[in-house]
Design a protein around this motif. Structure first.
Motif, PDB file in Angstrom:
ATOM      1  N   PHE A 198       0.856  -1.184   0.000  1.00  0.00           N
ATOM      2  CA  PHE A 198       0.000   0.000   0.000  1.00  0.00           C
ATOM      3  C   PHE A 198       0.897   1.240   0.000  1.00  0.00           C
ATOM      4  O   PHE A 198       1.114   1.864   1.050  1.00  0.00           O
ATOM      5  N   PRO A 199       1.406   1.644  -1.133  1.00  0.00           N
ATOM      6  CA  PRO A 199       2.357   2.780  -1.175  1.00  0.00           C
ATOM      7  C   PRO A 199       1.725   4.116  -0.816  1.00  0.00           C
ATOM      8  O   PRO A 199       2.440   5.062  -0.476  1.00  0.00           O
ATOM      9  N   ASN A 200       0.366   4.245  -0.883  1.00  0.00           N
ATOM     10  CA  ASN A 200      -0.306   5.516  -0.587  1.00  0.00           C
ATOM     11  C   ASN A 200      -0.932   5.542   0.802  1.00  0.00           C
ATOM     12  O   ASN A 200      -1.715   6.453   1.106  1.00  0.00           O
ATOM     13  N   LEU A 201      -0.598   4.579   1.643  1.00  0.00           N
ATOM     14  CA  LEU A 201      -1.236   4.469   2.949  1.00  0.00           C
ATOM     15  C   LEU A 201      -0.842   5.643   3.849  1.00  0.00           C
ATOM     16  O   LEU A 201       0.338   5.904   4.069  1.00  0.00           O
ATOM     17  N   GLU A 202      -1.855   6.348   4.378  1.00  0.00           N
ATOM     18  CA  GLU A 202      -1.635   7.484   5.273  1.00  0.00           C
ATOM     19  C   GLU A 202      -1.979   7.150   6.720  1.00  0.00           C
ATOM     20  O   GLU A 202      -1.380   7.716   7.639  1.00  0.00           O
ATOM     21  N   VAL A 203      -2.938   6.268   6.936  1.00  0.00           N
ATOM     22  CA  VAL A 203      -3.374   5.904   8.281  1.00  0.00           C
ATOM     23  C   VAL A 203      -3.357   4.388   8.408  1.00  0.00           C
ATOM     24  O   VAL A 203      -3.971   3.683   7.593  1.00  0.00           O
ATOM     25  N   PHE A 204      -2.641   3.885   9.412  1.00  0.00           N
ATOM     26  CA  PHE A 204      -2.653   2.455   9.703  1.00  0.00           C
ATOM     27  C   PHE A 204      -2.809   2.278  11.206  1.00  0.00           C
ATOM     28  O   PHE A 204      -1.972   2.718  11.992  1.00  0.00           O
ATOM     29  N   ARG A 205      -3.921   1.624  11.595  1.00  0.00           N
ATOM     30  CA  ARG A 205      -4.207   1.380  13.003  1.00  0.00           C
ATOM     31  C   ARG A 205      -4.625  -0.075  13.163  1.00  0.00           C
ATOM     32  O   ARG A 205      -5.596  -0.519  12.545  1.00  0.00           O
ATOM     33  N   CYS A 206      -3.892  -0.813  13.993  1.00  0.00           N
ATOM     34  CA  CYS A 206      -4.210  -2.209  14.270  1.00  0.00           C
ATOM     35  C   CYS A 206      -3.905  -2.456  15.742  1.00  0.00           C
ATOM     36  O   CYS A 206      -2.744  -2.572  16.127  1.00  0.00           O
ATOM     37  N   ILE A 207      -4.961  -2.552  16.560  1.00  0.00           N
ATOM     38  CA  ILE A 207      -4.775  -2.707  18.003  1.00  0.00           C
ATOM     39  C   ILE A 207      -5.197  -4.095  18.473  1.00  0.00           C
ATOM     40  O   ILE A 207      -5.432  -4.311  19.664  1.00  0.00           O
ATOM     41  N   SER A 208      -5.305  -5.050  17.557  1.00  0.00           N
ATOM     42  CA  SER A 208      -5.704  -6.405  17.919  1.00  0.00           C
ATOM     43  C   SER A 208      -4.512  -7.271  18.272  1.00  0.00           C
ATOM     44  O   SER A 208      -4.672  -8.395  18.697  1.00  0.00           O
ATOM     45  N   GLY A 209      -3.308  -6.815  18.092  1.00  0.00           N
ATOM     46  CA  GLY A 209      -2.105  -7.594  18.300  1.00  0.00           C
ATOM     47  C   GLY A 209      -1.100  -7.175  17.254  1.00  0.00           C
ATOM     48  O   GLY A 209      -1.450  -6.996  16.083  1.00  0.00           O
ATOM     49  N   VAL A 210       0.120  -6.985  17.665  1.00  0.00           N
ATOM     50  CA  VAL A 210       1.102  -6.480  16.731  1.00  0.00           C
ATOM     51  C   VAL A 210       1.476  -7.549  15.711  1.00  0.00           C
ATOM     52  O   VAL A 210       1.582  -8.729  16.034  1.00  0.00           O
ATOM     53  N   LEU A 211       1.621  -7.163  14.509  1.00  0.00           N
ATOM     54  CA  LEU A 211       2.117  -8.062  13.476  1.00  0.00           C
ATOM     55  C   LEU A 211       3.632  -8.168  13.600  1.00  0.00           C
ATOM     56  O   LEU A 211       4.292  -7.274  14.130  1.00  0.00           O
ATOM     57  N   HIS A 212       4.195  -9.224  13.121  1.00  0.00           N
ATOM     58  CA  HIS A 212       5.646  -9.371  13.182  1.00  0.00           C
ATOM     59  C   HIS A 212       6.296  -8.204  12.445  1.00  0.00           C
ATOM     60  O   HIS A 212       5.813  -7.752  11.406  1.00  0.00           O
ATOM     61  N   HIS A 213       7.396  -7.700  13.020  1.00  0.00           N
ATOM     62  CA  HIS A 213       7.988  -6.485  12.448  1.00  0.00           C
ATOM     63  C   HIS A 213       8.407  -6.679  10.996  1.00  0.00           C
ATOM     64  O   HIS A 213       8.407  -5.739  10.206  1.00  0.00           O
ATOM     65  N   ALA A 214       8.756  -7.915  10.608  1.00  0.00           N
ATOM     66  CA  ALA A 214       9.098  -8.158   9.202  1.00  0.00           C
ATOM     67  C   ALA A 214       7.879  -8.015   8.305  1.00  0.00           C
ATOM     68  O   ALA A 214       7.962  -7.477   7.196  1.00  0.00           O
ATOM     69  N   LEU A 215       6.703  -8.472   8.802  1.00  0.00           N
ATOM     70  CA  LEU A 215       5.472  -8.326   8.023  1.00  0.00           C
ATOM     71  C   LEU A 215       5.044  -6.855   7.962  1.00  0.00           C
ATOM     72  O   LEU A 215       4.603  -6.375   6.917  1.00  0.00           O
ATOM     73  N   LEU A 216       5.170  -6.146   9.094  1.00  0.00           N
ATOM     74  CA  LEU A 216       4.843  -4.724   9.085  1.00  0.00           C
ATOM     75  C   LEU A 216       5.733  -3.958   8.118  1.00  0.00           C
ATOM     76  O   LEU A 216       5.285  -3.037   7.437  1.00  0.00           O
ATOM     77  N   GLN A 217       6.976  -4.325   8.059  1.00  0.00           N
ATOM     78  CA  GLN A 217       7.904  -3.650   7.159  1.00  0.00           C
ATOM     79  C   GLN A 217       7.468  -3.820   5.711  1.00  0.00           C
ATOM     80  O   GLN A 217       7.509  -2.879   4.932  1.00  0.00           O
ATOM     81  N   ARG A 218       7.020  -5.026   5.357  1.00  0.00           N
ATOM     82  CA  ARG A 218       6.572  -5.252   3.974  1.00  0.00           C
ATOM     83  C   ARG A 218       5.358  -4.398   3.633  1.00  0.00           C
ATOM     84  O   ARG A 218       5.231  -3.906   2.512  1.00  0.00           O
ATOM     85  N   VAL A 219       4.454  -4.234   4.610  1.00  0.00           N
ATOM     86  CA  VAL A 219       3.212  -3.513   4.333  1.00  0.00           C
ATOM     87  C   VAL A 219       3.419  -1.998   4.340  1.00  0.00           C
ATOM     88  O   VAL A 219       2.930  -1.291   3.457  1.00  0.00           O
ATOM     89  N   LEU A 220       4.134  -1.488   5.332  1.00  0.00           N
ATOM     90  CA  LEU A 220       4.168  -0.052   5.580  1.00  0.00           C
ATOM     91  C   LEU A 220       5.416   0.655   5.075  1.00  0.00           C
ATOM     92  O   LEU A 220       5.412   1.884   4.960  1.00  0.00           O
ATOM     93  N   GLU A 221       6.473  -0.081   4.789  1.00  0.00           N
ATOM     94  CA  GLU A 221       7.715   0.586   4.390  1.00  0.00           C
ATOM     95  C   GLU A 221       7.570   1.423   3.115  1.00  0.00           C
ATOM     96  O   GLU A 221       8.111   2.534   3.048  1.00  0.00           O
ATOM     97  N   PRO A 222       6.838   0.960   2.091  1.00  0.00           N
ATOM     98  CA  PRO A 222       6.706   1.801   0.884  1.00  0.00           C
ATOM     99  C   PRO A 222       6.081   3.169   1.178  1.00  0.00           C
ATOM    100  O   PRO A 222       6.569   4.194   0.682  1.00  0.00           O
ATOM    101  N   SER A 223       5.003   3.192   1.976  1.00  0.00           N
ATOM    102  CA  SER A 223       4.361   4.485   2.277  1.00  0.00           C
ATOM    103  C   SER A 223       5.211   5.317   3.228  1.00  0.00           C
ATOM    104  O   SER A 223       5.220   6.545   3.146  1.00  0.00           O
TER     105      SER A 223
END
Length: 742
Positions: free
Chosen positions: A561-586
């Motif tokens: 999601f390269p255009n992601l401006e807001v990301f909120r997930c309070i159900s449990g943290v995702l593994h930092h490697a998975l978060l990096q794949r999702v959020l690093e482009p934005s």
């Protein structure tokens, strides 16, 4: 020993301030003593005490070689009353600023306690029935400071007493003498009408002078003077604002009133009725707050303003006994209606029904409805009637507490979205019940089938779902060729969960179509960890996922999601490697602006070496593990369920000890950060951690739900000193999703 006092810029104590405070205290004490003596009938002693209080003021009362005015105060009264009866509204002000007709220069002083002391002196004289001296002292108070309302209030009270006792002045020489002075030496006594005109004039001039020349804020004397003018029905206090103010200002004022109050304003007089009725901007947004607010003339009123109404909000439609026929009348009778909000409210069976008598329009879709909000509507037919009339124009749809309407209680019941297609719908919200209910407490009575909704809204851009047990299609998994939301930009998921494995297989945790890469906002609040994970990732393996151990993150394929401006997930943290794949482009592109996570491990989110439910502790360091998410434009950062305390260094530490320093260190990774949201849990030392956040130079706004009682008060005081806005926000940051009535 140095005297105490406030510091002046030079660093020395301000002795003048202490002297003024001491003087005011002495004057107030003397006045209190004088009032007590007057109350007990000891007027001579009271007068001496009050005169001493007046003399405590440091201003110089001397003038033309005289220390005090003579005992005969007739010159003072005659001069002021002559100015009062002239046509010049400024005459009394000019007389007050000048000398007496006998040549005496009256003192001038702006110290409030001096005027209050003179007022107390006039009151004592009045109670002692020395009315001439009392009236002269009241006028002397006006001469002391013409911009103060103190003297006008006392003078008006004395004149009003004379007006009430005008019929017995012949038997009371004191009143007769004062009346003679009022007439400036005329021997005849005035009539009641003359006294009434003089009193009205005195109050009007007082209001005019104090409003034009006052250089201080209004005090209690100004309020008393205004109230006197109102009760005396003076014209100055009963001026109609509709006649005085410009139409633009009136329109702005009336626009701040709710519809119920606005309808009441129609009955003030003809001018108000005409002004409000012919202002079409006031009726463009019609809001009815309670069942009885429309009144029995509401149908005629609605028909009268049918061309003006663009937005209609009814917070309780139970009185209307809404049917499909009345819905048809509303949509056809209000051709310019664009926004409609209806709340079913409670039932009132004893209330009479209001029939809507509106003219029929040529076509059923004349209303061109674009926004529709329905709250607690359980009947399918009225809702389907509204949707059928506006299917080709509707862009925003809010269904709040809509469980019985959208839920499928059993196999074979129809879903309302099966029979309609909303091609222009851009924004859809579907909620059920209390948004704070944990997802684990949802039952099959709160189920929702997503396939018909996705198929009926192909161009949806924003979607909010809360309070349901969600699945794609009963008994069947979702496949890639099913409906998709290619235009979706914003997703909010509240209290949700999917059926357990005894009812439906785990593949149905994918109850949504794949999110497009153009997503701008993803908010997953209080959903089950499986839903949060499967919204963001897809399995590379073909086997179902088991919940015994968390699968390694290499088995998942992240969506970008390269255009992601807001990301909120309070159900449990995702593994930092998975978060990096999702959020690093934005984050690299500087798009990411809001980030809210949870630091509690959960099944599916960690390598197999981390057992489910374990606390991260020192293994998780945000500044290190999430350094790739350091977006330069990120301004809001939130973290839930965290504690970085390492108990290995101190074996005697409490099991409830808390450490949040790594989160504070994480703030330095974001140059434009100003808002934080912290929900660590009920640990010891969280109050101290929040205090450190308040002192952080970047933090300007804090959201939390930990502080209570004394801790909350102390933190508020500290935040106020450092210019930080401290909020008590339960559960998580609020969702920015307003409806029509917001």
């Amino acid at each position: 020993m140095a005297a105490s006092g406030a510091l002046v810029p030079g660093g020395q104590p301000d002795l003048t301030l202490d002297a003024n405070q001491k003087r005011d205290t002495e004057i107030k004490a003397a006045l209190a003593q004088g009032q007590e003596l007057a109350k007990n009938g000891k007027y001579s002693k009271a007068l001496r005490v009050v005169v001493d209080a007046v003399n405590l003021c440091p201003c110089d009362p001397a003038g033309n070689g005289k220390q005090r005015h003579g005992k005969d105060k007739s010159c003072n009264i005659s001069q002021c009353m002559a100015a009062l009866k002239s046509n010049d509204p400024d005459a009394l002000y000019q007389v007050a600023k000048g000398p007496c007709s006998c040549g005496y220069s009256w003192p001038s002083c702006s110290i409030p306690t001096h005027a209050v002391a003179l007022d107390a002196l006039a009151d004592c004289l009045f109670k002692a029935e020395q009315h001439t001296a009392a009236l002269s002292t009241a006028l002397a108070t006006i001469r002391l400071d013409p911009t103060s309302a103190v003297g006008y209030c006392r003078g008006a009270k004395i004149l009003r007493h004379l007006l009430k006792n005008a019929s017995i002045t012949q038997s009371k020489p004191a009143e007769a003498r004062v009346v003679a002075h009022i007439l400036s030496g005329d021997d005849r006594l005035p009539s009641i009408l003359d006294l009434r005109r003089l009193l009205d004039r005195f109050i009007q001039v007082g209001l005019d002078i104090t409003s034009r020349y006052r250089h201080k804020l209004k005090d209690s004397y100004n309020v008393v003077l205004q109230r006197m003018a109102y009760h005396m029905k003076c014209e100055v206090a009963r001026r109609d604002p509709v006649k005085e103010l410009p139409s633009e200002v009136l329109s702005m004022i009336f626009s701040l009133l709710d519809t119920t109050t606005l309808i009441r304003c129609l009955g003030v007089n003809k001018q108000w009725n005409q002004r409000i009725t012919h202002d079409s901007r006031l009726w463009a947004d019609l809001r009815l707050s309670r069942p009885g607010s429309p009144g029995r003339h509401f149908p005629a009123f609605l028909q009268k303003h049918q061309r003006d109404i663009k937005s209609l909000v009814i917070h309780d439609v139970s009185r209307f006994q809404l049917t499909t026929t009345k819905i048809h009348q509303i949509l056809q009778g209000l051709p310019r209606l664009e926004r409609l909000y209806l709340d079913s409210g409670k039932r009132y069976p004893n209330r009479s029904e209001i029939h809507l008598q509106l003219p029929r329009a040529p076509t059923p879709s004349s209303a061109r409805l674009t926004q529709l909000s329905l709250v607690s509507f359980n009947l399918v037919k009225p809702v389907m009637q509204l949707l059928s009339f506006s299917w080709d124009t509707l862009t925003v749809l809010n269904l709040v507490n809509a469980g019985p309407f959208v839920s499928r209680q059993s196999a074979g019941t129809s879903n309302p979205f099966d029979a309609i297609r909303l091609a222009k719908l851009k924004k859809l919200r579907i909620t059920q019940g209390d948004p704070t209910v944990p997802s684990g407490q949802l039952s099959w009575e709160d189920n929702i089938e997503m396939e018909p909704i996705v198929m009926a809204t192909p161009n949806l851009e924003q979607f909010h779902l809360d309070g349901f047990l969600a699945y794609w299609r009963r008994g069947e998994p979702r496949i890639e060729k099913d409906g998709q939301w290619l235009s979706l930009r914003k997703l909010v998921l509240g209290s949700l969960r999917t059926p357990d494995d005894t009812t439906i297989d785990d593949w149905n945790t994918h109850f949504l179509p794949p999110l497009p890469s153009t997503m701008e906002s993803i908010e997953m609040l209080n959903v089950s960890p499986e839903i949060a994970h499967n919204v963001m990732f897809t399995l590379k393996l073909s086997d179902p996922v088991t919940n015994d151990w968390a699968p390694p993150h290499e088995e998942y394929e992240a969506r970008h999601f390269p255009n992601l401006e807001v990301f909120r997930c309070i159900s449990g943290v995702l593994h930092h490697a998975l978060l990096q794949r999702v959020l690093e482009p934005s984050a690299r592109a500087g798009k990411l602006k809001v980030l809210e996570l949870a630091a509690t491990s959960a099944p599916g989110f960690y390598p197999r070496t981390h057992p489910a439910g374990s606390q991260l502790g020192s293994d998780f360091v945000p500044a290190r593990d999430l350094r790739s998410l350091a977006s330069e434009n990120l301004h809001t950062l939130g973290l839930h369920d965290f504690n970085f305390f390492d108990d290995t260094s101190n074996p005697h530490a409490s099991i409830y000890a808390f450490c949040g320093d790594p989160f504070i260190d994480w703030l330095d990774c974001f140059p434009n950060l100003h808002t934080v949201a912290v929900y660590p849990g009920r640990w010891e030392g969280v109050a101290y951690f929040i205090a450190k956040l308040i002192l952080h130079p970047k933090v300007k706004v804090i959201h939390q739900d930990y502080l209570r009682g004394v801790h909350w008060y102390e933190a508020q005081q500290l935040a106020k000193e450092h210019g930080v806005a401290l909020h008590h926000t339960p559960n998580h940051l609020p969702v920015g999703w307003p409806m029509i009535e917001d």
